[in-house]
Design an enzyme around this catalytic site. Structure first.
Site, PDB file in Angstrom:
ATOM      1  N   ASP A  69      -1.528  38.567  20.957  1.00  0.00           N
ATOM      2  CA  ASP A  69      -1.245  39.239  19.695  1.00  0.00           C
ATOM      3  C   ASP A  69      -1.837  40.651  19.735  1.00  0.00           C
ATOM      4  OD1 ASP A  69      -0.762  39.961  17.093  1.00  0.00           O
ATOM      5  OD2 ASP A  69      -1.942  38.360  16.177  1.00  0.00           O
ATOM      6  N   HIS A  88      -1.402  42.590  17.202  1.00  0.00           N
ATOM      7  CA  HIS A  88      -1.816  42.709  15.806  1.00  0.00           C
ATOM      8  C   HIS A  88      -1.497  44.072  15.202  1.00  0.00           C
ATOM      9  CE1 HIS A  88      -4.417  41.175  12.444  1.00  0.00           C
ATOM     10  NE2 HIS A  88      -4.010  40.025  12.978  1.00  0.00           N
ATOM     11  N   GLU A  93       2.921  39.442  20.501  1.00  0.00           N
ATOM     12  CA  GLU A  93       3.088  39.414  19.042  1.00  0.00           C
ATOM     13  C   GLU A  93       2.703  40.761  18.431  1.00  0.00           C
ATOM     14  OE1 GLU A  93       1.072  36.981  15.288  1.00  0.00           O
ATOM     15  OE2 GLU A  93       1.078  36.112  17.320  1.00  0.00           O
ATOM     16  N   GLU A 112       4.993  37.747  10.653  1.00  0.00           N
ATOM     17  CA  GLU A 112       3.991  37.293   9.703  1.00  0.00           C
ATOM     18  C   GLU A 112       3.893  38.206   8.483  1.00  0.00           C
ATOM     19  OE1 GLU A 112      -0.349  38.614  10.974  1.00  0.00           O
ATOM     20  OE2 GLU A 112       0.750  37.884  12.712  1.00  0.00           O
ATOM     21  N   HIS A 151       3.867  31.339  11.577  1.00  0.00           N
ATOM     22  CA  HIS A 151       2.520  31.911  11.476  1.00  0.00           C
ATOM     23  C   HIS A 151       1.699  31.057  10.518  1.00  0.00           C
ATOM     24  CE1 HIS A 151      -0.266  34.963   9.547  1.00  0.00           C
ATOM     25  NE2 HIS A 151      -0.476  35.255  10.814  1.00  0.00           N
TER      26      HIS A 151
END
Length: 384
Positions: free
Chosen positions: A196, A198, A222, A248, A298
């Protein structure tokens, strides 16, 4: 049956549960009432929906979903969509309990008997923008990964450790590559590793980082960049053969439309506590299937959202994997178990979980704040 009351209970450290009561005292529904760091705002939005819900038949899930979504006039963003999500989960829970069947049976029946779950593998975020490039960090990370594999997990997910600038140094890139390579060496080729980003780096650096870790076969990357600009994510996706995941921070089927139609992601990650609940998650999953994309819901939240997600996972042909960090201790009476990397299909009615009395007894007010980072050199805010 009629809806009589909606209560939100906050449970430390950061879980919030909606209870939708009915005039049948034996039947009530649960939903995850959360938006990370803004649970009290979601609670206020749920209260604001009460005039549309009180006195209504909770089994009219689709009607009530549309009433909440359309009567706001404005498209639902993170707060309203999270409130709708909590209510939707609770309505499905009530409907399943009323008919004495799990929600997945109401959705057409399961296409699998168990759900693949993965474990997060991280050892804490570094607090400076340069990121400590020390072997101790990598050794600790590898130890955590080996524990996960010993517990039966066949998939793990890590994240870029700590804050980052939009563009970074060669040393930063080298550290990320060594870190991911060490994970692959530790768990072998039979364990899937996702990572991820992020949204912590810009699209240009994301492409450099993906190229650096690509030799070690990440399952997916991700949020390689922040999700607001779909075309930027398209550019990242076209620059690599590594699958891109996102979702998400997207809400309702309309939030996912361009991601799918433009080919920005191969893996969609709607959060059933934010995207519009089980009802909307089902529609997003079907849209994804049409575009040959996989579904990986998620859920860094609580056990109620996990329960709702599992019900959707069981009926989704293009389901890939389920995120979880909390199996329900202190929230539900019988926490979930991960055995050989999988969670068995629940058989109890509704969402299949019962609330732990500790939730109803909690007096926590829901005041939890997301972490944030600032560059120690110039004081600017860096994406968390």
């Amino acid at each position: 049956m009629r809806i009589t009351r909606l209560d939100v209970h906050h449970l430390s450290p950061r879980y919030s549960v909606l209870v939708v009561h009915t005039d049948d005292d034996s039947v009530f529904g649960l939903g995850e009432a959360c938006l990370e760091g803004k649970a009290r705002v979601v609670q206020a939005a749920i209260t604001d929906f009460e005039p549309l819900l009180l006195g209504q038949d909770p089994r009219q899930v689709e009607k009530l979903w549309n009433d909440m979504y359309r009567t706001t006039f404005y498209p639902s963003g993170s707060v309203l969509a999270s409130a709708i999500s909590a209510i939707d989960q609770a309505l499905w829970d009530i409907t399943g309990k009323h008919h004495g069947v799990p929600v997945h049976e109401l959705l057409g029946g399961r296409v699998r008997d168990r759900v693949r779950a993965y474990r997060h593998v991280n050892v804490g975020d570094h607090g400076d923008a340069e990121v400590a490039r020390d072997q101790d960090h990598i050794d600790e990370l590898v130890a955590v990964a080996r524990v996960a594999v010993s517990q039966g997990y066949t998939m793990i997910k890590t994240a870029l450790p700590g804050p980052a600038r939009g563009l970074e140094s060669a040393a930063f890139v080298d550290f990320q590559a060594r870190r991911f390579a060490a994970l692959r060496e530790a768990v072998g080729p039979g364990v899937d590793i996702a990572i991820d980003f992020h949204g912590r780096v810009g699209p240009a650096l994301a492409k450099v980082l993906i190229r650096a870790i690509e030799p070690w076969s990440p399952m997916f990357v991700e949020e390689p960049c922040l999700p607001e600009n779909v075309d930027a994510m398209v550019d990242v996706a076209r620059s690599t053969t590594v699958p891109i995941a996102t979702g998400e921070r997207l809400f309702t089927r309309w939030g996912f439309r361009d991601v799918l139609s433009k080919g920005a992601a191969a893996v969609l990650q709607p959060d059933l506590a934010h995207c519009g609940g089980i009802s909307e998650g089902r529609k997003i999953a079907t849209m994804a299937e049409m575009h040959y994309a996989q579904l990986a819901p998620h859920n860094p939240l609580g056990a109620v959202n996990l329960a709702a997600s599992i019900q959707l996972d069981l009926v989704t042909p293009n389901f890939l994997c389920q995120e979880q960090i909390h199996l329900g201790e202190g929230v539900i009476t019988h926490p979930f178990e991960v055995v050989d990397g999988y969670i068995e299909a629940p058989t109890a009615p509704g969402l299949g979980v019962e609330l732990d009395p500790a939730v109803l007894a909690s007096d926590w007010d829901g005041s939890w704040t997301l972490p944030s980072w600032r560059d120690p050199v110039d004081g600017s805010l860096l994406p968390w």
